[in-house]
Design an enzyme around this catalytic site. Structure first.
Site, PDB file in Angstrom:
ATOM      1  CB  ALA A  18     -22.648 -26.379 -40.853  1.00  0.00           C
ATOM      2  CG  ASP A 235     -35.343 -31.089 -30.834  1.00  0.00           C
ATOM      3  OD1 ASP A 235     -34.340 -31.435 -31.094  1.00  0.00           O
ATOM      4  OD2 ASP A 235     -36.313 -30.363 -31.129  1.00  0.00           O
ATOM      5  CG  HIS A 240     -32.046 -26.693 -25.861  1.00  0.00           C
ATOM      6  ND1 HIS A 240     -30.572 -27.069 -25.679  1.00  0.00           N
ATOM      7  CD2 HIS A 240     -32.495 -26.827 -27.056  1.00  0.00           C
ATOM      8  CE1 HIS A 240     -30.320 -26.919 -27.225  1.00  0.00           C
ATOM      9  NE2 HIS A 240     -31.604 -27.223 -27.961  1.00  0.00           N
ATOM     10  CE  LYS A 340     -44.821 -17.706 -23.199  1.00  0.00           C
ATOM     11  NZ  LYS A 340     -45.561 -17.039 -22.311  1.00  0.00           N
TER      12      LYS A 340
HETATM   13  C1  BG6 Z   1     -32.602 -27.024 -31.399  1.00  0.00           C
HETATM   14  C2  BG6 Z   1     -33.738 -28.021 -31.709  1.00  0.00           C
HETATM   15  O1  BG6 Z   1     -31.459 -27.757 -30.600  1.00  0.00           O
HETATM   16  O2  BG6 Z   1     -33.197 -26.093 -30.619  1.00  0.00           O
HETATM   17  C3  BG6 Z   1     -34.710 -27.383 -32.479  1.00  0.00           C
HETATM   18  O3  BG6 Z   1     -33.193 -29.316 -32.332  1.00  0.00           O
HETATM   19  C4  BG6 Z   1     -35.076 -25.925 -31.706  1.00  0.00           C
HETATM   20  O4  BG6 Z   1     -35.899 -28.274 -32.556  1.00  0.00           O
HETATM   21  C5  BG6 Z   1     -34.093 -25.232 -31.317  1.00  0.00           C
HETATM   22  O5  BG6 Z   1     -36.163 -25.721 -32.741  1.00  0.00           O
HETATM   23  C6  BG6 Z   1     -34.475 -24.244 -30.573  1.00  0.00           C
HETATM   24  O6  BG6 Z   1     -33.502 -23.280 -30.644  1.00  0.00           O
HETATM   25  P1  BG6 Z   1     -33.704 -21.575 -30.397  1.00  0.00           P
HETATM   26  O7  BG6 Z   1     -32.398 -20.916 -30.296  1.00  0.00           O
HETATM   27  O8  BG6 Z   1     -34.365 -21.135 -31.913  1.00  0.00           O
HETATM   28  O9  BG6 Z   1     -34.466 -21.461 -29.541  1.00  0.00           O
END
Ligand code: BG6
Length: 490
Positions: A18, A235, A240, A340
């Site tokens: 947050a 994670d 993602h 990256k």
């Molecule tokens: C988060 C993970 O969801 O995404 C982290 O919990 C990770 O571990 C992060 O570092 C990466 O996000 P970004 O936007 O920094 O690539």
């Protein structure tokens, strides 16, 4: 719509996200004029604190605070922010929150409510319940943004979904995956579906393999407690990077409506079999070779002797007409040599090489998600000169040199704005989540039981030693060693 934005845990012990992301994104939108001038932000968490302390915490990570425009706007924004302390599992805190929401609604005339939950899984359902019971409005729109972790496996994720479903309608729930808010990830559909050059060869007949790579230089510093329970696959890979995979592999949607897009993404996931243990490579970082950086197990927040993976590579196959047999290799890790995220689409070789003995490497389309956003296409050209030589070079669209006047928005800004506008296409639907867990759950259970070996790699290295062999096994070819993308020349 005119929203009051209510952040559950906009700070507090669990409020790292947050402080670092959500509040700065809300302020970023306000600064750029995307939030109505009288928008109110209310924070709710357990920690008791006075107003000054609260304001201090939420403004900690705002950038360029000393420039006059940011400073004046921030002062104004903070005046419009307030905080209510309360527990997550009793009505009285939520009732006080309701009073505060009503108070600000009278002042602003706002009728709609956006709740943002960035909370640990243990309090997730009590809060969703408490909000529905005490803070749900019948006078306007209610929306609930939720943050991962959405469970630990298929079963626990379904439990969460089943507990949430009677409380909040699917069209009120916005499951955030912030990768879907990244500029380059949002570009994937545009790139694929508007350019004949790519759409006509985006299949198994032309593409040899696809690689999605996520590298971070830092380790888990201080986040070991959370991280150790989850590991890198849960994670970043299951969420993602799998979202990226769906966008790369999906069929063209019939329209840009949220449901139609997400239907296509789910179809991709349905065509993927659960990942096999033999197609997974795990690693955990040890101390750096020079001894400067401690290993994962030296982090005080990590339980002793933990086998949790901080690196994972895994290969997936999308068993449909378009992709049968094409390996999708996903690699992700912390404490590596670089920072990256990129996507590499490696094309097949031509039969019949007209230039034997000369460099004739495969074409590769690289979508560089971050940093230094770019799209570039590696290709072979004649080396200028009197001789007949070839060279690997590229068509390079680097955003920093091409779009010099345009800023790249923060992922959280883009997604919060979508949620305010009721645009759900960049949020995760329940069935997408379910399918992603189906693919990962069997191997995750084996990993949890310690049945999959974990290779130690030095902090700051390229990852486990067997990684190059793993990638080669699935047909990726590095191409010309002399070529490298000129990122530093930007
Ligand atoms: C988060 C993970 O969801 O995404 C982290 O919990 C990770 O571990 C992060 O570092 C990466 O996000 P970004 O936007 O920094 O690539």
């Amino acid at each position: 719509p005119n929203f009051t934005i209510v952040g559950m845990s906009l700070l507090g012990a669990s409020g790292d996200l947050a402080k670092k992301k959500t509040f700065p994104a809300l302020f970023g939108l306000y600064l750029q004029g995307y939030l109505p001038a009288n928008t109110r932000i209310i924070g709710y968490a357990r920690t008791k604190m006075d107003r000054a302390d609260y304001l201090n915490r939420i403004s900690q990570h705002i950038k360029n605070k000393n420039t006059p425009k940011v400073k004046t706007t921030l002062d104004q924004f903070l005046v419009q922010s307030s905080y209510v302390a309360g527990v997550y599992d009793k009505d009285d805190g939520f009732q006080r929150l309701e009073q505060e929401i009503r108070r600000v609604e009278i002042e602003t005339g706002a009728k709609d409510r956006l709740f943002y939950m960035a909370l640990p899984p243990s309090v997730f359902i009590p809060v969703a319940n408490g909000l529905k019971k005490n803070c749900y409005t019948n006078k306007g729109i209610n929306r609930l943004i939720i943050e991962k972790p959405f469970g630990m496996d298929l079963e626990s994720s379904r439990k969460l979904s089943d507990a949430l479903a009677p409380l909040w309608r699917e069209d009120e729930i916005y499951r955030i995956d912030h990768y879907l808010g990244k500029e380059m990830v949002k570009n994937i559909m545009v790139l694929r579906f508007t350019n004949m050059m790519f759409s006509s060869c985006w299949d198994k007949d032309h593409i040899e393999n696809i690689q999605i790579t996520f590298k971070e230089k830092i380790g888990t510093e201080g986040r070991g407690g959370y991280f150790d329970e989850f590991g890198i696959m849960r994670d970043v890979m299951q969420n993602h990077l799998f979202q990226v995979l769906s966008l790369i592999a999906m069929e063209p949607p019939a329209s840009m409506s949220a449901e139609v897009i997400r239907d296509e993404k789910v179809k991709v996931l349905r065509a993927i079999e659960p990942v096999r243990e033999s197609e997974v490579l795990l690693g955990q970082y040890g101390p750096s070779e020079d001894g400067v950086h401690p290993g994962y197990l030296d982090d005080e927040t990590v339980p002793q002797g933990s086998k949790t993976a901080t690196f994972a590579a895994a290969t997936f196959y999308v068993n449909n007409r378009r992709w049968q047999g094409v390996p999708f290799i996903i690699k992700c890790g912390k404490a590596l040599d670089q920072q990256k995220v990129d996507i590499r689409v490696q094309f097949k070789e031509h039969g019949g090489n007209l230039f034997p003995g000369l460099s004739n490497a495969r074409n590769e389309l690289v979508i560089r998600v971050q940093p230094e956003e770019a799209v570039y296409l590696k290709m072979t050209q004649k080396l200028p000169g009197l001789g007949m030589n070839t060279v690997m070079t590229d068509l390079d669209l680097s955003y920093a040199s091409r779009f010099t006047q345009l800023a790249i928005p923060e992922a959280y800004e883009a997604l919060i704005l979508d949620a305010l506008n009721g645009e759900q296409s960049n949020f995760v639907r329940k069935d997408e989540l379910d399918e992603a867990w189906r693919i990962f759950t069997p191997v995750l259970h084996k990993i949890d039981r310690g049945l999959v070996p974990v290779e130690i790699y030095p902090y700051g290295s390229r990852g486990p030693r067997s990684l190059p062999d793993f990638i080669r096994r699935f047909g990726y070819e590095r191409g010309s060693m002399a070529y490298s993308w000129p990122s530093t020349s930007l």
